[in-house]
Enzyme design. Structure first.
Site, PDB file in Angstrom:
ATOM      1  N   GLY A 267       0.854  -1.096   0.219  1.00  0.00           N
ATOM      2  CA  GLY A 267       0.045  -0.055   0.183  1.00  0.00           C
ATOM      3  C   GLY A 267       0.898   1.164   0.043  1.00  0.00           C
ATOM      4  CG  MET A 269       8.473   1.534   1.728  1.00  0.00           C
ATOM      5  SD  MET A 269       8.626   0.112   3.083  1.00  0.00           S
ATOM      6  CE  MET A 269       9.967   0.424   4.023  1.00  0.00           C
ATOM      7  CD  GLU A 270       7.775   1.493   6.919  1.00  0.00           C
ATOM      8  OE1 GLU A 270       6.860   1.245   6.165  1.00  0.00           O
ATOM      9  OE2 GLU A 270       8.390   0.715   7.668  1.00  0.00           O
ATOM     10  CG  HIS A 303       0.648   2.867   8.597  1.00  0.00           C
ATOM     11  ND1 HIS A 303      -0.020   1.434   9.443  1.00  0.00           N
ATOM     12  CD2 HIS A 303       1.919   2.314   8.547  1.00  0.00           C
ATOM     13  CE1 HIS A 303       1.022   0.655   9.644  1.00  0.00           C
ATOM     14  NE2 HIS A 303       2.042   0.897   9.062  1.00  0.00           N
ATOM     15  CD  GLU A 304       3.264   3.505   5.323  1.00  0.00           C
ATOM     16  OE1 GLU A 304       4.487   3.434   5.634  1.00  0.00           O
ATOM     17  OE2 GLU A 304       2.420   2.738   5.021  1.00  0.00           O
ATOM     18  CG  HIS A 307       6.130   2.987   9.975  1.00  0.00           C
ATOM     19  ND1 HIS A 307       6.567   2.077  10.819  1.00  0.00           N
ATOM     20  CD2 HIS A 307       5.312   2.608   9.142  1.00  0.00           C
ATOM     21  CE1 HIS A 307       5.657   1.028  10.675  1.00  0.00           C
ATOM     22  NE2 HIS A 307       4.998   1.075   9.568  1.00  0.00           N
ATOM     23  CD  GLU A 326       4.742  -2.512   9.199  1.00  0.00           C
ATOM     24  OE1 GLU A 326       3.780  -1.482   9.313  1.00  0.00           O
ATOM     25  OE2 GLU A 326       5.906  -2.427   8.730  1.00  0.00           O
TER      26      GLU A 326
HETATM   27 ZN   LIG Z   1       3.843   0.099   8.330  1.00  0.00          ZN
END
Ligand SMILES: [Zn+2]
Length: 847
Positions: A267, A269-270, A303-304, A307, A326
């Site tokens: 989906g 990437m951090e 979410h990213e 991180h 995660e």
């Molecule tokens: Zn993640």
């Protein structure tokens, strides 16, 4: 030292990489040169590092203040994906620089340094971009490709003059490099792990930066999509502010780009400073998207960004810590989005995701959240609902138990203690325990090192409620596993936060007082109320909090699947929810009813449809088909959910006719409210023919937003004609559907009640072709749909196929799907006849 053959020796440790890469946009080859600043800890005759799918040219080692040492040979070990560089003479301890020249391929497998394509009026364009997690940096350049070997990265890219280049760091300089090329150099990164490196070259645009606390934030996208970036910028700005405050530490990089890529396996990437997304996870027109679509995007961005600190600044020592990384980001995104849009009630939506994790975790093949990772490839199994949704749920449960602020203070302590470092899971529990004085390690160890979850049984004992626990599952599944379980229990008006130990707990409860175990719904448990307590909570359901209503229904359906409650009893419970206002509650209810629909045929199925119409019809009528003044996002969402219920499960003729009209108008460009437009699509497909099918296929290419494209490709599985299903499946092979979207489409086909069997035949026949298009992880998503097959013959066939065609990676996820299939077979055997009798004319629930 470690005896794990996959762990690199620590005799030589990198501290800095100066990397130059030059991709060729005609041949897709790339050339690279890397100078790695090293500390040699003990005398060595060879240097061992990771490399795969690379060819080595000249290489040498330059000890500080000493003479150059030639690399006389390179031995590649494909099994461990390592290169052994033999030195002409022994290198002694001290500082040194390793120089390596190499070549590789900008591949089309969505991993490492790979290519993505898009087409516009001018023609086809190539974007060369990256996805390194977990272990694909080694396909882009030779490196110490383990999270523990943190280093600073100084990157330069030599690229065609007309293309733009981006990376973790901001652009520092750009100089002519001859032959129509430029050499673009980027600012140094913070010390970080190799899996977080990112760079990207192509015909791309960036929005004007929005400055948030001194940090410029931009969205990078293919030309022509700038109109879909405002929502992402708004979420990013909020998230940066939220997390800077929550963690009490400034954002660790100097800029933040969010890049929408046409082809992307995950989906998002951090990568610090340069977060990559698939387009549908970042670009959106907020005016036409559904709340669920916007929530998914907000969630992904938050979410990213979570991180950037938790994961990027402080990183797991080894891949076993992936789950915490995660799970934590999953939980934090809920907090961030909840603070931004409290009216979205994000924990109610999260309950739907959590239900998926409950289902997998109820299997005997479930795994513990954390497990030992030997080969880095083993970590592929960790990217599943047990990591994200169960892991995130256990953190939510812990946070509710410790209290919001004490939990946050523990997180702050943990991050501050480990800045730029690497950690083990226990380091987090230690920090939380220090700050709160609670037995965090003991509680969480039980939750992360044991698979499964508790069934809390609630029984009346005089003027008390007795809480006891077993392991949830089918009869005989209780193997004695127990958990110290944080649980909020409400009796009458009073709520207590308890730690229910394995031996159980007693709570005062006078006769007639309502008992709600899992009050607020934040614990990862199933609840069984005995006798009168179950009757009482059913009678009181309208007065429960939305999440508690959700949990009541969700636990009830789980009990049906486990064989502890009849499907007919579930339908009777569902019948009480016709007045329900919350879309997630409807969705969990309809999930159970969807299964009932699969088990029925003929007259009983007609009876069931009429039951659904009686249940959802009045509520849809009350909601109406037109959005109203003053409606909330969630009110509009509910309308869409009800249209699906009436159209797909109820097969209501009036709803279907209206959905056809709405879909046509929406396709023609009329502004239709998002949830209604989205819901009308699959319903209209059920009444469509060849002409509509052609139009739907075209909309995958021509849709105005990534969300619209996604809706149309998903709805292809809803056309009733077998020949159209065959044509849909054929489009998975001819390159029309992007690889990244194949799992979504094939999953829809496999889980189609009427065409699932045909879709499975297609998958078997074209296995090699499908496999060649997908990363191992996308491949398992592609076949997970077999979980719904519910006859023994289908199950035998699927098992035999995968025995002959084992998956290379993520085998655990396949094992879960296969066990879910046996659960589905048992469900059919147990419930089909009784359900049919109940919905037959004159039956308990029939007309
Ligand atoms: Zn993640």
């Amino acid at each position: 030292m470690s005896d794990n053959q996959y762990r690199l020796p620590k005799t030589v440790v990198p501290s800095r990489y100066d990397l130059v890469l030059e991709p060729d946009f005609e041949t897709f080859a790339f050339e690279g040169v890397v100078d790695v600043t090293l500390i040699i800890g003990e005398a060595v005759d060879e240097i061992v590092l990771n490399a795969d799918e690379l060819s080595f040219g000249s290489a040498w080692l330059e000890p500080a203040g000493g003479d150059q040492i030639e690399v006389t040979g390179v031995r590649l070990d494909p099994e461990t994906e390592r290169a052994h560089l033999s030195l002409a003479r022994t290198a002694t301890p001290g500082d040194a620089t390793l120089h390596v020249e190499f070549t590789g391929t900008v591949n089309d497998r969505l991993r490492g340094f790979y290519r993505s394509t898009y087409t516009d009026d001018i023609g086809e364009h190539i974007i060369a971009t990256t996805q390194m997690q977990p272990t694909d940096a080694r396909r882009a350049f030779p490196c110490w490709d383990e999270p523990e070997f943190k280093a600073v990265f100084g990157l330069s890219l030599v690229v065609p003059e007309e293309l733009k280049a981006f990376a973790n760091g901001a652009k520092a300089s750009s100089e002519p490099a001859g032959n129509g090329k430029r050499r673009v150099s980027f600012a140094d990164t913070m010390p970080m792990s190799t899996y977080l490196i990112a760079f990207c070259v192509g015909r791309l645009e960036a929005t004007e930066p929005v400055i948030m606390g001194g940090v410029p934030v931009r969205v990078v996208h293919v030309p022509g999509k700038g109109n879909l970036t405002s929502f992402a910028l708004e979420v990013a700005e909020h998230s940066l502010r939220f997390f800077t405050d929550y963690y009490g530490i400034p954002y660790p990089e100097k800029k933040l780009d969010l890049a929408a890529l046409p082809d992307f396996a995950a989906g998002a990437m951090e990568n610090p400073g340069f977060i990559t997304f698939r387009e549908a996870a970042l670009l959106v027109d907020p005016a036409t998207a559904t709340q669920v679509e916007r929530l998914r995007i907000a969630d992904t961005i938050a979410h990213e960004i979570a991180h950037m600190w938790f994961g990027d600044l402080v990183t797991m020592r080894w891949w076993n810590g992936t789950w915490l990384n995660e799970a934590f980001a999953t939980f934090m995104s809920l907090l961030a989005v909840d603070a931004w849009k409290p009216e979205w009630k994000v924990f109610e939506s999260f309950a739907l995701d959590r239900s998926e994790a409950f289902e997998v975790d109820a299997l005997s093949s479930t795994r513990s959240i954390e497990y030992e990772v030997i080969a880095p490839g083993d970590v592929e199994d960790m990217f599943d609902v047990l990591t994200y949704e169960k892991g995130g749920s256990t953190l939510w449960m812990l946070e509710q138990y410790l209290g919001r602020e004490p939990f946050r203070d523990g997180i702050r302590r943990y991050l501050a203690d480990h800045l730029y470092g690497n950690t083990e899971t226990a380091d987090l529990w230690d920090a939380l325990a220090e700050v709160t004085g609670e037995p965090v390690g003991r509680v969480m160890d039980a939750w992360i090192w044991q698979g499964g979850h508790p069934l809390v049984n609630v029984a009346r004992q005089g003027d008390q409620a007795a809480l006891s626990q077993t392991r949830f599952g089918h009869a005989g599944a209780d193997d004695g596993t127990r958990w110290p379980t944080p649980l909020r229990v409400r009796v009458g008006e009073r709520t207590d936060a308890l730690l229910v130990e394995p031996e159980g707990a007693l709570v005062e409860a006078a006769t007639g007082e309502l008992v709600v175990a899992n009050a607020g719904g934040s614990s990862f448990v199933r609840v069984h109320y005995e006798g009168e307590l179950f009757e009482a909570i059913k009678d009181a359901s309208a007065g429960l909090a939305p999440l508690e209503r959700y949990v009541l229904l969700d636990d009830a359906w789980a009990a049906v699947v486990a064989g502890a409650l009849g499907a007919v009893e579930f339908c009777e419970l569902a019948a009480r929810f016709g007045v329900e206002d919350e879309s997630p509650v409807w969705k969990t209810l309809l999930g159970g009813l969807g299964w009932c629909d699969r088990l029925l045929d003929g007259e009983p199925r007609e009876g069931f449809r009429s039951f659904v119409r009686d249940l959802a019809g009045p509520r849809l009528e009350a909601a109406g088909w037109e959005p109203r003044e003053g409606e909330s996002d969630l009110d509009r969402e509910l309308r869409g959910t009800l249209v699906r219920a009436m159209g797909l499960l109820g097969r209501d003729a009036a709803t279907i006719d209206r959905a056809v009209v709405v879909e046509r108008a929406s396709r023609a460009g009329e502004k239709i409210d998002g949830p209604l437009a989205a819901a009308a699509l699959p319903v209209a497909a059920t009444a469509g023919g060849e002409e509509e099918w052609e139009a739907f296929v075209a909309m995958y290419r021509d849709g105005r937003t990534p969300q619209q494209k996604r809706r149309y490709v998903q709805a292809l599985a809803s056309f009733p004609q077998p020949e159209l299903m065959q044509r849909t499946l054929a489009r998975t092979l001819d390159g029309y559907i992007r690889s990244q979207d194949l799992p979504l489409l094939v999953e829809g086909c496999l889980t189609s009640r009427d065409h699932g069997a045909a879709a499975w035949e297609f998958v078997k026949e074209n296995w090699d072709a499908l496999r060649s298009k997908l990363t191992p992880h996308l491949l398992v998503y592609l076949v997970e749909g077999v979980r719904v097959f519910s006859t023994q013959a289908q199950r035998d066939d699927v098992l035999a196929f995968f025995e002959a065609h084992p998956l290379e990676r993520a085998q655990k996820m396949l094992v879960h799907a296969l066990e879910r299939q046996s659960v589905a077979v048992a469900l059919r055997e147990r419930e089909a006849d009784e359900l049919a009798a109940a919905f037959a004319p004159g039956g308990r629930l029939g007309a």
